[in-house]
Write a protein that holds these residues in place. Structure first.
Motif, PDB file in Angstrom:
ATOM      1  N   ALA A 175      -3.549  32.886  71.326  1.00 28.61           N
ATOM      2  CA  ALA A 175      -4.655  33.523  70.600  1.00 28.61           C
ATOM      3  C   ALA A 175      -4.166  34.639  69.677  1.00 28.61           C
ATOM      4  O   ALA A 175      -4.621  34.748  68.534  1.00 28.61           O
ATOM      5  CB  ALA A 175      -5.676  34.073  71.600  1.00 28.61           C
ATOM      6  N   LYS A 176      -3.235  35.477  70.148  1.00 21.86           N
ATOM      7  CA  LYS A 176      -2.757  36.598  69.334  1.00 21.86           C
ATOM      8  C   LYS A 176      -2.000  36.097  68.107  1.00 21.86           C
ATOM      9  O   LYS A 176      -2.238  36.544  66.981  1.00 21.86           O
ATOM     10  CB  LYS A 176      -1.869  37.505  70.174  1.00 21.86           C
ATOM     11  N   LEU A 177      -1.093  35.137  68.319  1.00 19.27           N
ATOM     12  CA  LEU A 177      -0.319  34.602  67.202  1.00 19.27           C
ATOM     13  C   LEU A 177      -1.210  33.837  66.240  1.00 19.27           C
ATOM     14  O   LEU A 177      -1.029  33.897  65.014  1.00 19.27           O
ATOM     15  CB  LEU A 177       0.792  33.692  67.738  1.00 19.27           C
ATOM     16  N   ARG A 178      -2.213  33.136  66.779  1.00 21.41           N
ATOM     17  CA  ARG A 178      -3.125  32.381  65.914  1.00 21.41           C
ATOM     18  C   ARG A 178      -3.850  33.325  64.964  1.00 21.41           C
ATOM     19  O   ARG A 178      -3.988  33.043  63.773  1.00 21.41           O
ATOM     20  CB  ARG A 178      -4.130  31.613  66.764  1.00 21.41           C
ATOM     21  N   ALA A 179      -4.293  34.461  65.473  1.00 18.47           N
ATOM     22  CA  ALA A 179      -4.991  35.431  64.620  1.00 18.47           C
ATOM     23  C   ALA A 179      -4.066  35.964  63.532  1.00 18.47           C
ATOM     24  O   ALA A 179      -4.485  36.140  62.382  1.00 18.47           O
ATOM     25  CB  ALA A 179      -5.534  36.573  65.475  1.00 18.47           C
ATOM     26  N   GLU A 180      -2.801  36.221  63.869  1.00 21.09           N
ATOM     27  CA  GLU A 180      -1.838  36.713  62.881  1.00 21.09           C
ATOM     28  C   GLU A 180      -1.567  35.667  61.810  1.00 21.09           C
ATOM     29  O   GLU A 180      -1.510  35.973  60.611  1.00 21.09           O
ATOM     30  CB  GLU A 180      -0.536  37.107  63.577  1.00 21.09           C
ATOM     31  N   VAL A 181      -1.404  34.412  62.235  1.00 16.27           N
ATOM     32  CA  VAL A 181      -1.100  33.332  61.294  1.00 16.27           C
ATOM     33  C   VAL A 181      -2.294  33.066  60.379  1.00 16.27           C
ATOM     34  O   VAL A 181      -2.129  32.744  59.200  1.00 16.27           O
ATOM     35  CB  VAL A 181      -0.667  32.060  62.048  1.00 16.27           C
ATOM     36  N   GLN A 182      -3.500  33.211  60.903  1.00 16.41           N
ATOM     37  CA  GLN A 182      -4.691  33.031  60.067  1.00 16.41           C
ATOM     38  C   GLN A 182      -4.676  34.000  58.894  1.00 16.41           C
ATOM     39  O   GLN A 182      -4.958  33.620  57.753  1.00 16.41           O
ATOM     40  CB  GLN A 182      -5.957  33.241  60.905  1.00 16.41           C
ATOM     41  N   GLU A 184      -2.005  35.513  57.619  1.00 13.27           N
ATOM     42  CA  GLU A 184      -0.893  35.124  56.748  1.00 13.27           C
ATOM     43  C   GLU A 184      -1.284  33.957  55.858  1.00 13.27           C
ATOM     44  O   GLU A 184      -0.985  33.937  54.658  1.00 13.27           O
ATOM     45  CB  GLU A 184       0.325  34.733  57.589  1.00 13.27           C
ATOM     46  N   LEU A 185      -1.947  32.965  56.455  1.00 14.93           N
ATOM     47  CA  LEU A 185      -2.319  31.764  55.718  1.00 14.93           C
ATOM     48  C   LEU A 185      -3.314  32.089  54.610  1.00 14.93           C
ATOM     49  O   LEU A 185      -3.195  31.600  53.476  1.00 14.93           O
ATOM     50  CB  LEU A 185      -2.921  30.743  56.695  1.00 14.93           C
ATOM     51  N   ARG A 186      -4.287  32.923  54.922  1.00 13.89           N
ATOM     52  CA  ARG A 186      -5.277  33.302  53.919  1.00 13.89           C
ATOM     53  C   ARG A 186      -4.634  34.096  52.790  1.00 13.89           C
ATOM     54  O   ARG A 186      -4.921  33.856  51.605  1.00 13.89           O
ATOM     55  CB  ARG A 186      -6.392  34.124  54.587  1.00 13.89           C
ATOM     56  N   ASN A 187      -3.756  35.025  53.126  1.00 15.76           N
ATOM     57  CA  ASN A 187      -3.069  35.806  52.103  1.00 15.76           C
ATOM     58  C   ASN A 187      -2.186  34.927  51.230  1.00 15.76           C
ATOM     59  O   ASN A 187      -2.113  35.113  50.004  1.00 15.76           O
ATOM     60  CB  ASN A 187      -2.236  36.919  52.751  1.00 15.76           C
ATOM     61  N   LEU A 188      -1.507  33.968  51.852  1.00 15.47           N
ATOM     62  CA  LEU A 188      -0.655  33.040  51.108  1.00 15.47           C
ATOM     63  C   LEU A 188      -1.479  32.224  50.117  1.00 15.47           C
ATOM     64  O   LEU A 188      -1.110  32.081  48.939  1.00 15.47           O
ATOM     65  CB  LEU A 188       0.067  32.112  52.087  1.00 15.47           C
ATOM     66  N   GLN A 189      -2.611  31.703  50.568  1.00 17.52           N
ATOM     67  CA  GLN A 189      -3.458  30.894  49.684  1.00 17.52           C
ATOM     68  C   GLN A 189      -3.964  31.718  48.514  1.00 17.52           C
ATOM     69  O   GLN A 189      -4.008  31.239  47.374  1.00 17.52           O
ATOM     70  CB  GLN A 189      -4.626  30.310  50.493  1.00 17.52           C
ATOM     71  N   ARG A 190      -4.309  32.969  48.763  1.00 20.80           N
ATOM     72  CA  ARG A 190      -4.798  33.833  47.681  1.00 20.80           C
ATOM     73  C   ARG A 190      -3.693  34.134  46.678  1.00 20.80           C
ATOM     74  O   ARG A 190      -3.933  34.173  45.471  1.00 20.80           O
ATOM     75  CB  ARG A 190      -5.356  35.135  48.266  1.00 20.80           C
ATOM     76  N   ARG A 191      -2.466  34.357  47.172  1.00 21.98           N
ATOM     77  CA  ARG A 191      -1.351  34.626  46.259  1.00 21.98           C
ATOM     78  C   ARG A 191      -1.052  33.425  45.373  1.00 21.98           C
ATOM     79  O   ARG A 191      -0.785  33.560  44.183  1.00 21.98           O
ATOM     80  CB  ARG A 191      -0.088  35.008  47.048  1.00 21.98           C
ATOM     81  N   THR A 200     -10.446  22.060  61.459  1.00 20.14           N
ATOM     82  CA  THR A 200     -10.404  22.803  62.721  1.00 20.14           C
ATOM     83  C   THR A 200     -11.700  22.595  63.495  1.00 20.14           C
ATOM     84  O   THR A 200     -12.737  22.248  62.919  1.00 20.14           O
ATOM     85  CB  THR A 200     -10.169  24.307  62.479  1.00 20.14           C
ATOM     86  N   HIS A 201     -11.610  22.813  64.811  1.00 21.71           N
ATOM     87  CA  HIS A 201     -12.813  22.836  65.647  1.00 21.71           C
ATOM     88  C   HIS A 201     -13.149  24.274  66.045  1.00 21.71           C
ATOM     89  O   HIS A 201     -14.125  24.517  66.754  1.00 21.71           O
ATOM     90  CB  HIS A 201     -12.590  22.005  66.915  1.00 21.71           C
ATOM     91  N   ASP A 202     -12.343  25.227  65.569  1.00 17.21           N
ATOM     92  CA  ASP A 202     -12.470  26.631  65.952  1.00 17.21           C
ATOM     93  C   ASP A 202     -13.316  27.365  64.910  1.00 17.21           C
ATOM     94  O   ASP A 202     -12.849  27.644  63.806  1.00 17.21           O
ATOM     95  CB  ASP A 202     -11.066  27.240  66.039  1.00 17.21           C
ATOM     96  N   GLN A 203     -14.553  27.723  65.264  1.00 19.07           N
ATOM     97  CA  GLN A 203     -15.450  28.346  64.283  1.00 19.07           C
ATOM     98  C   GLN A 203     -14.963  29.725  63.867  1.00 19.07           C
ATOM     99  O   GLN A 203     -15.134  30.132  62.724  1.00 19.07           O
ATOM    100  CB  GLN A 203     -16.890  28.398  64.809  1.00 19.07           C
ATOM    101  N   GLU A 204     -14.319  30.471  64.769  1.00 21.43           N
ATOM    102  CA  GLU A 204     -13.803  31.789  64.388  1.00 21.43           C
ATOM    103  C   GLU A 204     -12.680  31.658  63.357  1.00 21.43           C
ATOM    104  O   GLU A 204     -12.579  32.452  62.420  1.00 21.43           O
ATOM    105  CB  GLU A 204     -13.316  32.542  65.628  1.00 21.43           C
ATOM    106  N   GLU A 205     -11.838  30.663  63.528  1.00 19.20           N
ATOM    107  CA  GLU A 205     -10.773  30.396  62.564  1.00 19.20           C
ATOM    108  C   GLU A 205     -11.357  30.036  61.201  1.00 19.20           C
ATOM    109  O   GLU A 205     -10.915  30.537  60.163  1.00 19.20           O
ATOM    110  CB  GLU A 205      -9.902  29.259  63.084  1.00 19.20           C
ATOM    111  N   ALA A 206     -12.361  29.169  61.206  1.00 20.06           N
ATOM    112  CA  ALA A 206     -13.000  28.763  59.949  1.00 20.06           C
ATOM    113  C   ALA A 206     -13.617  29.966  59.239  1.00 20.06           C
ATOM    114  O   ALA A 206     -13.486  30.121  58.024  1.00 20.06           O
ATOM    115  CB  ALA A 206     -14.070  27.707  60.228  1.00 20.06           C
TER     116      ALA A 206
END
Length: 344
Positions: A175-182, A184-191, A200-206
């Motif tokens: 859970a902790k690493l997933r939140a960090e990677v989320q 990172e992934l969003r920042n990468l896409q924006r850059r 995903t099936h995870d609504q918090e991730e979405a």
């Protein structure tokens, strides 16, 4: 190069009436969707709803029984996966165990016979983008889950795809690493300004990463909108319940409004009897009566750290900073602006 920005909002990916059947099971039932160029779009739904099949149709790993896939106005429905300007990051990352990080990232470019100088420049840029420079000589078995995820992303991005497909790439992370990677992934896409499509099936991730979300159930696309739109204004019972916790309040039309166990509200639904949705955090909880409030009794209390979650009678789930106890009487007010009329 990888860092080139694209203009969000111009013609991107369009899916038209996609249908897919495996034996007797109809997995997709005429799905149509537009994903804008430069958008982070998430397909959200439970296992078996068809979201991964839809992703595979975009990637060219499956062929639809009906419908079309168009990218930048070009029909790519019949184009094989290796000829599409699309790359996929799979749930298990699919790294080659016998290749180093550098070789894994370079593999696609070398297989397409890029000059070695260009291969080196692209790979070094991608490794730097994902902070992998210190890991270039390691093999996959020497990497953590988060590092493997970043290598898989670098390998996909180095090919400069128009669309990057992400098939539950964070499901194996804690859970902790997933939140960090989320983040990172969003920042990468924006850059990059690239088009990302996540399954995903995870609504918090979405909610955390998306510009827009498409909620799927049983092979159909139920609702598309921003995270705020689909959370605050769900159209159906399924969407209301799948995106977090929702109170489903029975209601019937009466005297120009709707009657509920918590009073009469000035709403005009299209049905005689149906359901209203209300998020627990929107309910006002008071220890004394206030105008527009109704009495309720606390049945159960769950400590959640920043707030208490209480289950009331008449049935209502609330989140409050108040310290409540089972058996206690409270007074609740349902804000009319938080009540959502469900279509079904």
């Amino acid at each position: 190069m990888i860092g080139t920005k694209v203009q969000k909002g111009v013609e991107g990916l369009r899916l038209e009436g996609l249908r897919k059947r495996f034996g007797e099971v109809e997995v997709l039932r005429g799905v149509s969707l537009e994903v804008r160029k430069g958008e982070f779009f998430t397909l959200l739904g439970p296992s078996g709803c068809g979201k991964t099949t839809l992703l595979r149709l975009v990637g060219g790993f499956e062929v639809p029984d009906a419908g079309r896939v168009l990218l930048s106005g070009r029909d790519i429905t019949g184009l094989p996966a290796h000829l599409r300007p699309v790359n996929t990051v799979f749930q298990n990352y699919a790294l080659f165990p016998h290749l180093t990080v550098y070789e894994n990232v370079a593999f696609g470019l070398r297989s397409r016979r890029f000059p070695e100088g260009e291969v080196r420049a692209r790979v070094e840029y991608a490794l730097g983008l994902l902070r992998l420079e210190s890991l270039v000589h390691r093999y996959p078995h020497q990497l953590s889950g988060g590092q493997k995820q970043r290598v898989a992303l670098a390998r996909a991005l180095v090919n400069e795809p128009e669309v990057l497909l992400l098939d539950e790439p964070m499901s194996a992370l804690d859970a902790k690493l997933r939140a960090e990677v989320q983040v990172e992934l969003r920042n990468l896409q924006r850059r990059l300004g690239a088009t990302f499509i996540l399954v995903t099936h995870d609504q918090e991730e979405a909610m955390a990463v998306s510009d827009r979300i498409g909620v799927m159930e049983a092979g159909t696309l139920l609702q598309v909108g921003t995270p705020e739109e689909v959370y605050e204004r769900p159209r159906t019972r399924f969407v209301a319940e799948f995106l977090g916790v929702a109170n489903l309040i029975p209601a019937r039309r009466k005297d120009g409004g709707v009657e509920t166990p918590y009073g009469l509200f000035p709403l005009r639904p299209p049905w005689e009897e149906g359901l209203l949705a209300l998020r627990p955090e929107r309910v006002e909880v008071h220890l004394e009566p206030v105008p527009g409030s109704s009495p309720a009794q606390v049945r159960q209390v769950v400590y959640r750290g920043a707030y208490l979650e209480a289950f009331l009678d008449p049935p209502l789930r609330v989140r409050t900073p108040l310290r409540l106890a089972p058996g206690q009487e409270v007074h609740v007010r349902l804000p009319v602006e938080g009540l959502v009329i469900l279509d079904e």
